[in-house]
Write a protein that holds these residues in place. Structure first.
Motif, short mmCIF file in Angstrom:
data_model
loop_
_atom_site.label_atom_id
_atom_site.label_comp_id
_atom_site.label_asym_id
_atom_site.label_seq_id
_atom_site.Cartn_x
_atom_site.Cartn_y
_atom_site.Cartn_z
N SER A 41 1.04 -1.69 0.18
CA SER A 41 -0.13 -0.32 0.03
C SER A 41 0.81 1.29 0.26
O SER A 41 0.07 2.27 -0.18
CB SER A 41 -1.20 -0.48 1.05
OG SER A 41 -0.30 -0.10 2.15
N GLY A 42 1.89 1.14 0.28
CA GLY A 42 2.93 1.96 0.87
C GLY A 42 3.17 2.74 2.09
O GLY A 42 4.07 4.11 1.78
N ASP A 43 2.10 2.27 2.69
CA ASP A 43 3.16 2.49 3.77
C ASP A 43 3.91 1.74 4.56
O ASP A 43 4.31 0.52 4.18
CB ASP A 43 1.69 2.31 5.07
CG ASP A 43 0.22 2.89 4.82
OD1 ASP A 43 0.58 4.50 4.19
OD2 ASP A 43 -0.53 2.44 4.48
N GLU A 44 4.60 2.39 5.83
CA GLU A 44 5.61 1.44 6.52
C GLU A 44 5.14 0.86 8.13
O GLU A 44 4.27 1.05 8.78
CB GLU A 44 6.80 3.01 6.74
CG GLU A 44 7.31 3.16 5.59
CD GLU A 44 8.18 4.24 5.59
OE1 GLU A 44 7.94 4.42 6.75
OE2 GLU A 44 9.41 4.42 4.76
N GLN A 45 5.43 -0.59 7.12
CA GLN A 45 5.86 -1.18 9.19
C GLN A 45 7.15 -1.17 9.55
O GLN A 45 8.04 -1.81 8.95
CB GLN A 45 4.57 -2.36 8.48
CG GLN A 45 4.56 -3.22 9.96
CD GLN A 45 4.55 -3.97 9.32
OE1 GLN A 45 3.55 -4.96 8.55
NE2 GLN A 45 5.24 -5.47 9.13
N ILE A 46 6.99 -0.60 11.46
CA ILE A 46 7.89 -1.34 11.68
C ILE A 46 7.87 -1.98 12.83
O ILE A 46 7.28 -2.36 13.47
CB ILE A 46 8.24 0.58 12.97
CG1 ILE A 46 8.10 1.88 12.04
CG2 ILE A 46 9.26 0.56 13.47
CD1 ILE A 46 9.02 1.92 11.24
N GLU A 47 9.14 -2.76 12.10
CA GLU A 47 9.38 -4.04 13.66
C GLU A 47 9.92 -3.93 14.40
O GLU A 47 11.49 -2.92 14.32
CB GLU A 47 9.27 -5.45 12.35
CG GLU A 47 8.53 -5.05 11.60
CD GLU A 47 8.05 -6.81 10.29
OE1 GLU A 47 9.34 -7.37 10.26
OE2 GLU A 47 7.12 -7.09 9.83
N SER A 48 10.29 -4.72 15.22
CA SER A 48 11.16 -4.54 16.80
C SER A 48 12.38 -5.66 16.39
O SER A 48 12.01 -6.62 15.36
CB SER A 48 10.98 -5.04 17.67
OG SER A 48 9.44 -4.42 18.59
N THR A 49 12.71 -5.38 16.80
CA THR A 49 14.36 -5.84 16.24
C THR A 49 14.86 -6.94 17.76
O THR A 49 14.19 -6.41 18.70
CB THR A 49 15.53 -5.70 15.57
OG1 THR A 49 16.24 -4.47 16.52
CG2 THR A 49 15.23 -5.04 14.18
#
Length: 315
Positions: A41-49
């Motif tokens: 969709s062009g949105d960004e998803q922030i994931e933990s590391t």
């Protein structure tokens, strides 16, 4: 991790330990602070590391460095502070941010933290960082030798020596406001009391070491030696020294007496009454005194000219 870390406001000691843990984690893992994914969709998803959890108190970690007071920092804190300066971390409307590589625009928080991690990783791979780690370990080994020799000389002065071991702490409610310079002020006052308080009559030597740890924050390991031909009752003496510490700290301090729990040392007892001709006991004394200068809980931040290890003179 202590219960204090669950609160929003960390103590100075806990904040420094958080920085050390972050830097060590960066050394051990090659991940960024956050993983940023672009969706269809062009949105960004922030994931933990593996590193994400270390950034919970990042605002306080950056605020630790107070230019109004001259401190000496450990290699971990120097790497963190240097990286923050190098990438130009500032407080923006969206939290902590830094400029992009061209210096034309500010990155968002998550990308800024990734840039910070990358710079810390670079600094910890440099020779000067590794040299500081090696210097600290060398200093710890040197202090172990010095303390062993000192303790042996003190025990050798009289046919019997009383050794009192106490750990001097601060109550948990006092730790939140405690700064390292306050600890050294209290230690200075304890040294003054050594010269004038009758508790220390017939003292033949002492060792005091300032440390910090995740459970007790700033604390002092101390050993006091007394002429065993003049002094009896090591447990009572330890109690008196602990109560003196509580008065010096205006009730904010607390203590633990190793002499009250000598049974736990079994065949390795190096405190209490030690006879000069008991060579096996003297070896246990060496072991007990080396614990005072172990390299496991060094001060991460200290006043510039403060001495973490103090010991008496051999007469």
């Amino acid at each position: 991790m202590t219960t204090r870390l669950l609160h929003s406001q960390l103590s100075q000691s806990d904040t420094a330990i958080q920085i050390k843990q972050l830097v060590k984690a960066i050394e051990q893992h090659d991940t960024p602070a956050f993983k940023i994914k672009t969706l269809r969709s062009g949105d960004e998803q922030i994931e933990s590391t593996r590193l994400t959890r270390y950034f919970e108190h990042i605002q306080q970690m950056i605020s630790l460095f107070d230019e109004r007071i001259e401190y000496r920092y450990s290699e971990h804190l120097q790497a963190f502070m240097g990286a923050c300066q190098d990438v130009g971390i500032v407080r923006g409307l969206q939290g902590l941010v830094c400029l992009n590589g061209e210096g034309t625009a500010y990155l968002d928080y998550h990308r800024s933290m990734n840039v910070l991690v990358a710079r810390i990783r670079q600094l910890t791979s440099e020779k000067c960082y590794r040299r500081m780690k090696d210097d600290r370990r060398y200093q710890a080994r040197k202090q172990e030798r010095e303390i062993t020799e000192y303790a042996d000389a003190v025990v050798g002065r009289y046919s019997r020596t009383i050794i009192v071991r106490v750990d001097l702490y601060y109550r948990s409610d006092a730790q939140a406001r405690l700064r390292v310079e306050h600890v050294f002020d209290d230690l200075d006052q304890l040294m003054v009391e050594r010269e004038r308080n009758s508790i220390f009559d017939h003292e033949t030597g002492y060792i005091c070491s300032v440390e910090q740890g995740p459970d007790r924050g700033y604390h002092i390991h101390a050993a006091f030696f007394f002429n065993g031909n003049e002094v009896r009752g090591d447990i009572h003496k330890a109690q008196l020294i602990g109560e003196l510490w509580e008065r010096i700290t205006r009730g904010y301090g607390c203590f633990n007496s190793c002499n009250h729990d000598k049974d736990r040392y079994e065949g390795r007892l190096g405190i209490g009454m030690i006879r000069r001709d008991d060579l096996r006991a003297r070896q246990h004394v060496h072991e007990a005194m080396r614990y005072l200068v172990k390299d496991e809980q060094p001060l991460l931040v200290k006043p510039l000219r403060a001495k973490c290890l103090r010991k008496g003179q051999v007469c």
